[in-house]
Each structure stands twice: as structure tokens, then as C-alpha cells.
Motif scaffolding. Structure first.
Motif, PDB file in Angstrom:
ATOM      1  N   ILE A 250     -13.867 -10.160  -5.021  1.00 48.53           N
ATOM      2  CA  ILE A 250     -13.392 -11.541  -5.036  1.00 48.53           C
ATOM      3  C   ILE A 250     -13.212 -12.075  -6.452  1.00 48.53           C
ATOM      4  O   ILE A 250     -12.263 -12.813  -6.736  1.00 48.53           O
ATOM      5  CB  ILE A 250     -14.355 -12.446  -4.244  1.00 48.53           C
ATOM      6  N   ALA A 251     -14.114 -11.738  -7.359  1.00 45.70           N
ATOM      7  CA  ALA A 251     -14.002 -12.229  -8.735  1.00 45.70           C
ATOM      8  C   ALA A 251     -12.694 -11.776  -9.369  1.00 45.70           C
ATOM      9  O   ALA A 251     -12.011 -12.555 -10.056  1.00 45.70           O
ATOM     10  CB  ALA A 251     -15.195 -11.748  -9.562  1.00 45.70           C
ATOM     11  N   GLU A 252     -12.325 -10.511  -9.129  1.00 43.42           N
ATOM     12  CA  GLU A 252     -11.079  -9.982  -9.688  1.00 43.42           C
ATOM     13  C   GLU A 252      -9.870 -10.692  -9.081  1.00 43.42           C
ATOM     14  O   GLU A 252      -8.903 -11.014  -9.777  1.00 43.42           O
ATOM     15  CB  GLU A 252     -10.974  -8.477  -9.446  1.00 43.42           C
ATOM     16  N   ALA A 253      -9.935 -10.920  -7.754  1.00 43.00           N
ATOM     17  CA  ALA A 253      -8.830 -11.598  -7.068  1.00 43.00           C
ATOM     18  C   ALA A 253      -8.656 -13.015  -7.603  1.00 43.00           C
ATOM     19  O   ALA A 253      -7.535 -13.460  -7.900  1.00 43.00           O
ATOM     20  CB  ALA A 253      -9.091 -11.627  -5.572  1.00 43.00           C
ATOM     21  N   GLU A 254      -9.757 -13.734  -7.753  1.00 40.53           N
ATOM     22  CA  GLU A 254      -9.676 -15.114  -8.226  1.00 40.53           C
ATOM     23  C   GLU A 254      -9.212 -15.186  -9.682  1.00 40.53           C
ATOM     24  O   GLU A 254      -8.517 -16.135 -10.064  1.00 40.53           O
ATOM     25  CB  GLU A 254     -11.019 -15.800  -8.072  1.00 40.53           C
ATOM     26  N   ARG A 255      -9.579 -14.203 -10.468  1.00 42.22           N
ATOM     27  CA  ARG A 255      -9.148 -14.207 -11.869  1.00 42.22           C
ATOM     28  C   ARG A 255      -7.632 -14.176 -11.959  1.00 42.22           C
ATOM     29  O   ARG A 255      -7.022 -14.923 -12.735  1.00 42.22           O
ATOM     30  CB  ARG A 255      -9.752 -12.999 -12.609  1.00 42.22           C
ATOM     31  N   ILE A 256      -7.010 -13.328 -11.142  1.00 41.50           N
ATOM     32  CA  ILE A 256      -5.547 -13.232 -11.143  1.00 41.50           C
ATOM     33  C   ILE A 256      -4.919 -14.525 -10.618  1.00 41.50           C
ATOM     34  O   ILE A 256      -3.964 -15.053 -11.194  1.00 41.50           O
ATOM     35  CB  ILE A 256      -5.087 -12.041 -10.292  1.00 41.50           C
ATOM     36  N   LEU A 257      -5.475 -15.049  -9.538  1.00 44.56           N
ATOM     37  CA  LEU A 257      -4.926 -16.272  -8.955  1.00 44.56           C
ATOM     38  C   LEU A 257      -5.033 -17.446  -9.922  1.00 44.56           C
ATOM     39  O   LEU A 257      -4.104 -18.243 -10.062  1.00 44.56           O
ATOM     40  CB  LEU A 257      -5.647 -16.604  -7.646  1.00 44.56           C
ATOM     41  N   ASP A 258      -6.165 -17.539 -10.586  1.00 42.90           N
ATOM     42  CA  ASP A 258      -6.386 -18.669 -11.493  1.00 42.90           C
ATOM     43  C   ASP A 258      -5.497 -18.612 -12.732  1.00 42.90           C
ATOM     44  O   ASP A 258      -5.290 -19.629 -13.401  1.00 42.90           O
ATOM     45  CB  ASP A 258      -7.858 -18.741 -11.907  1.00 42.90           C
ATOM     46  N   GLU A 259      -4.990 -17.424 -13.038  1.00 45.01           N
ATOM     47  CA  GLU A 259      -4.100 -17.276 -14.197  1.00 45.01           C
ATOM     48  C   GLU A 259      -2.670 -17.714 -13.870  1.00 45.01           C
ATOM     49  O   GLU A 259      -1.862 -17.903 -14.782  1.00 45.01           O
ATOM     50  CB  GLU A 259      -4.084 -15.823 -14.669  1.00 45.01           C
ATOM     51  N   ALA A 260      -2.372 -17.894 -12.594  1.00 48.02           N
ATOM     52  CA  ALA A 260      -1.016 -18.285 -12.198  1.00 48.02           C
ATOM     53  C   ALA A 260      -0.739 -19.727 -12.627  1.00 48.02           C
ATOM     54  O   ALA A 260      -1.565 -20.615 -12.396  1.00 48.02           O
ATOM     55  CB  ALA A 260      -0.851 -18.148 -10.683  1.00 48.02           C
ATOM     56  N   PRO A 261       0.402 -19.984 -13.247  1.00 53.34           N
ATOM     57  CA  PRO A 261       0.752 -21.354 -13.641  1.00 53.34           C
ATOM     58  C   PRO A 261       0.828 -22.255 -12.406  1.00 53.34           C
ATOM     59  O   PRO A 261       1.160 -21.795 -11.311  1.00 53.34           O
ATOM     60  CB  PRO A 261       2.137 -21.196 -14.285  1.00 53.34           C
ATOM     61  N   ALA A 262       0.537 -23.518 -12.592  1.00 50.91           N
ATOM     62  CA  ALA A 262       0.540 -24.464 -11.468  1.00 50.91           C
ATOM     63  C   ALA A 262       1.885 -24.484 -10.753  1.00 50.91           C
ATOM     64  O   ALA A 262       1.948 -24.630  -9.523  1.00 50.91           O
ATOM     65  CB  ALA A 262       0.182 -25.864 -11.971  1.00 50.91           C
ATOM     66  N   SER A 263       2.952 -24.307 -11.509  1.00 51.84           N
ATOM     67  CA  SER A 263       4.292 -24.351 -10.922  1.00 51.84           C
ATOM     68  C   SER A 263       4.573 -23.168 -10.004  1.00 51.84           C
ATOM     69  O   SER A 263       5.521 -23.202  -9.210  1.00 51.84           O
ATOM     70  CB  SER A 263       5.345 -24.393 -12.029  1.00 51.84           C
ATOM     71  N   GLU A 264       3.765 -22.103 -10.107  1.00 49.98           N
ATOM     72  CA  GLU A 264       3.989 -20.908  -9.299  1.00 49.98           C
ATOM     73  C   GLU A 264       2.987 -20.779  -8.145  1.00 49.98           C
ATOM     74  O   GLU A 264       2.967 -19.760  -7.454  1.00 49.98           O
ATOM     75  CB  GLU A 264       3.904 -19.655 -10.181  1.00 49.98           C
ATOM     76  N   ARG A 265       2.180 -21.783  -7.959  1.00 51.53           N
ATOM     77  CA  ARG A 265       1.158 -21.718  -6.912  1.00 51.53           C
ATOM     78  C   ARG A 265       1.763 -22.119  -5.576  1.00 51.53           C
ATOM     79  O   ARG A 265       1.700 -23.266  -5.139  1.00 51.53           O
ATOM     80  CB  ARG A 265      -0.041 -22.594  -7.301  1.00 51.53           C
ATOM     81  N   ASP A 266       2.359 -21.125  -4.930  1.00 50.46           N
ATOM     82  CA  ASP A 266       3.069 -21.344  -3.677  1.00 50.46           C
ATOM     83  C   ASP A 266       2.134 -21.233  -2.483  1.00 50.46           C
ATOM     84  O   ASP A 266       0.913 -21.223  -2.616  1.00 50.46           O
ATOM     85  CB  ASP A 266       4.210 -20.334  -3.563  1.00 50.46           C
ATOM     86  N   ALA A 267       2.737 -21.172  -1.289  1.00 51.23           N
ATOM     87  CA  ALA A 267       1.950 -21.118  -0.058  1.00 51.23           C
ATOM     88  C   ALA A 267       1.041 -19.896  -0.020  1.00 51.23           C
ATOM     89  O   ALA A 267      -0.128 -19.992   0.379  1.00 51.23           O
ATOM     90  CB  ALA A 267       2.892 -21.125   1.159  1.00 51.23           C
ATOM     91  N   GLU A 268       1.555 -18.751  -0.440  1.00 51.83           N
ATOM     92  CA  GLU A 268       0.734 -17.541  -0.413  1.00 51.83           C
ATOM     93  C   GLU A 268      -0.447 -17.660  -1.373  1.00 51.83           C
ATOM     94  O   GLU A 268      -1.553 -17.194  -1.079  1.00 51.83           O
ATOM     95  CB  GLU A 268       1.570 -16.310  -0.767  1.00 51.83           C
ATOM     96  N   TRP A 269      -0.208 -18.296  -2.523  1.00 53.10           N
ATOM     97  CA  TRP A 269      -1.296 -18.500  -3.488  1.00 53.10           C
ATOM     98  C   TRP A 269      -2.428 -19.286  -2.842  1.00 53.10           C
ATOM     99  O   TRP A 269      -3.597 -18.919  -2.955  1.00 53.10           O
ATOM    100  CB  TRP A 269      -0.766 -19.241  -4.717  1.00 53.10           C
ATOM    101  N   HIS A 270      -2.079 -20.362  -2.140  1.00 52.42           N
ATOM    102  CA  HIS A 270      -3.105 -21.188  -1.486  1.00 52.42           C
ATOM    103  C   HIS A 270      -3.801 -20.417  -0.362  1.00 52.42           C
ATOM    104  O   HIS A 270      -5.015 -20.535  -0.175  1.00 52.42           O
ATOM    105  CB  HIS A 270      -2.479 -22.473  -0.944  1.00 52.42           C
ATOM    106  N   PHE A 271      -3.029 -19.621   0.366  1.00 51.31           N
ATOM    107  CA  PHE A 271      -3.634 -18.818   1.430  1.00 51.31           C
ATOM    108  C   PHE A 271      -4.664 -17.848   0.872  1.00 51.31           C
ATOM    109  O   PHE A 271      -5.779 -17.722   1.383  1.00 51.31           O
ATOM    110  CB  PHE A 271      -2.551 -18.050   2.188  1.00 51.31           C
TER     111      PHE A 271
END
Length: 201
Positions: free
Chosen positions: A96-117
Motif C-alpha cells: 500500500i505504501a508504494e501504491a500511495e506514493r505513486i498516487l500522491d505524486e500525480a498532479p491534482a489536474s490528473e486525479r481522475d475517477a480511477e485515481w480516486h477509486f
């Protein structure tokens, strides 16, 4: 084995060509011919072994992902097509830590539906059910036709009806008791990510 992407010094979102390039550069750097009669020969040999294993592991992971069959209509169309493919792999492996690290690096403008899921899946795996539900709901609102997201929301709402602990009934709930279907639905929420990649892992 260490994280294969970290061994090669690349992001899990790197393209196949970028991974191949990183591998070649490291292979040149640690090639045994460069350390003939050197006290670092053993170290270089071990490093070269790690690089080879990492490259092979990444190739295996990606080949399995590309072999995933078609999914049901309206659901996720194949993990290998996702820009968050590596995140799904990490979550499936409970990294989970690795997964969240990648997600958290995504710019706010790219945080789409899949990102939230996927953020919801991370929260769910960590036991943060209210937070998970918020992420799932946002994903569903952004892409209401996606069955994967809707299933997650429905299952979380069903769990809330009985309390996150399982059998604690909500007095205002329209249904009382806990049926086999309720139990299966709760389990599905945990497994909905794995179902997307099941044939590959």
C-alpha cells in the motif's frame, strides 16, 4: 527480492522502452569485464544479478498483465491499459505504501475517477472505511457508468448499513439480518481490484 523498479531506478509507470534503456545502462555499468582483477568484482557481480532479476521480474509482471482477458461489460477493461497499472499491482500485493506514493505524486489536474477509486482501495486496505467510501463515491460521481466504481460504492454502503464491524444492524436500515449475499458483497469490495487482474496473478 527488492522492488524491481527501484533496482532499475525507474518509475513503475515507465514505458517498456524506458525500462529496457535503464536495464542496458546498468548492464553496461556492472558488466564483469569492467571489473576484471578489481576488488569490487564480487560486488559488481551481485549487482548485475540483481539487475537481471529485476528486469526479468518486470517483464514477467507486464506479460501477465497483457495476457488478461476481457472483462464484463461496463467494468474495468484491463489493468494493462491503465496508467495506474503498477498501482493496481501494488495494491493487489498489499504494498500500500508504494501504491500511495505513486498516487500522491500525480498532479491534482490528473486525479481522475480511477485515481480516486485506487485511493479508496488503499484506504480500505488500511482499514479507513469512511475515507475509502468518500473516494469511491467521488470516483463513481466522476464516472457513473463504471461498474467497478459503482460496485465499490454499493458494497461500502451495504457495510455501513450493518456497521463496519459486520453484524451491527442499523436501526434505520430497510433490511435486517445478514444474508449470504451481504457477506459476499462485503468480500467483493476487497476483491474487486484483484478481479481486474485475476487471470494475470
Amino acid at each position: 527480492m527488492n522492488n524491481p523498479y527501484e533496482v532499475l531506478g525507474v518509475s513503475p509507470n515507465a514505458t517498456d522502452e524506458e525500462i529496457k534503456k535503464a536495464y542496458r545502462n546498468l548492464a553496461k555499468k556492472y558488466h564483469p569485464d569492467n571489473y576484471a582483477d578489481s576488488p569490487l568484482a564480487d560486488v559488481a557481480e551481485q549487482k548485475m544479478k540483481e539487475v537481471n532479476e529485476a528486469y526479468d521480474e518486470i517483464n514477467r509482471m507486464r506479460q501477465k498483465g497483457r495476457g488478461t482477458g476481457s472483462q464484463s461489460s461496463g467494468s474495468y477493461s484491463g489493468a494493462q491499459n491503465s496508467k495506474y497499472y503498477s498501482v493496481r499491482i501494488y495494491i493487489q500485493r498489499n504494498m500500500i505504501a508504494e501504491a500511495e506514493r505513486i498516487l500522491d505524486e500525480a498532479p491534482a489536474s490528473e486525479r481522475d475517477a480511477e485515481w480516486h477509486f485506487l485511493k479508496g482501495m488503499c484506504a480500505y486496505r488500511k482499514g479507513f472505511n469512511e475515507q475509502a467510501n468518500q473516494y469511491f463515491t467521488t470516483a463513481c460521481n466522476m464516472d457513473p457508468n463504471n461498474q467497478e466504481y459503482r460496485t465499490a460504492v454499493n458494497n461500502m454502503n451495504r457495510q455501513r448499513s450493518y456497521g463496519y464491524g459486520g453484524y451491527t444492524a442499523n436501526p434505520d436500515a430497510s433490511v435486517t439480518g445478514c444474508t449470504i449475499c451481504d457477506i459476499c458483497s462485503a468480500i467483493m469490495c476487497v476483491n474487486c481490484l484483484c478481479n481486474c487482474c485475476r487471470s494475470g496473478f
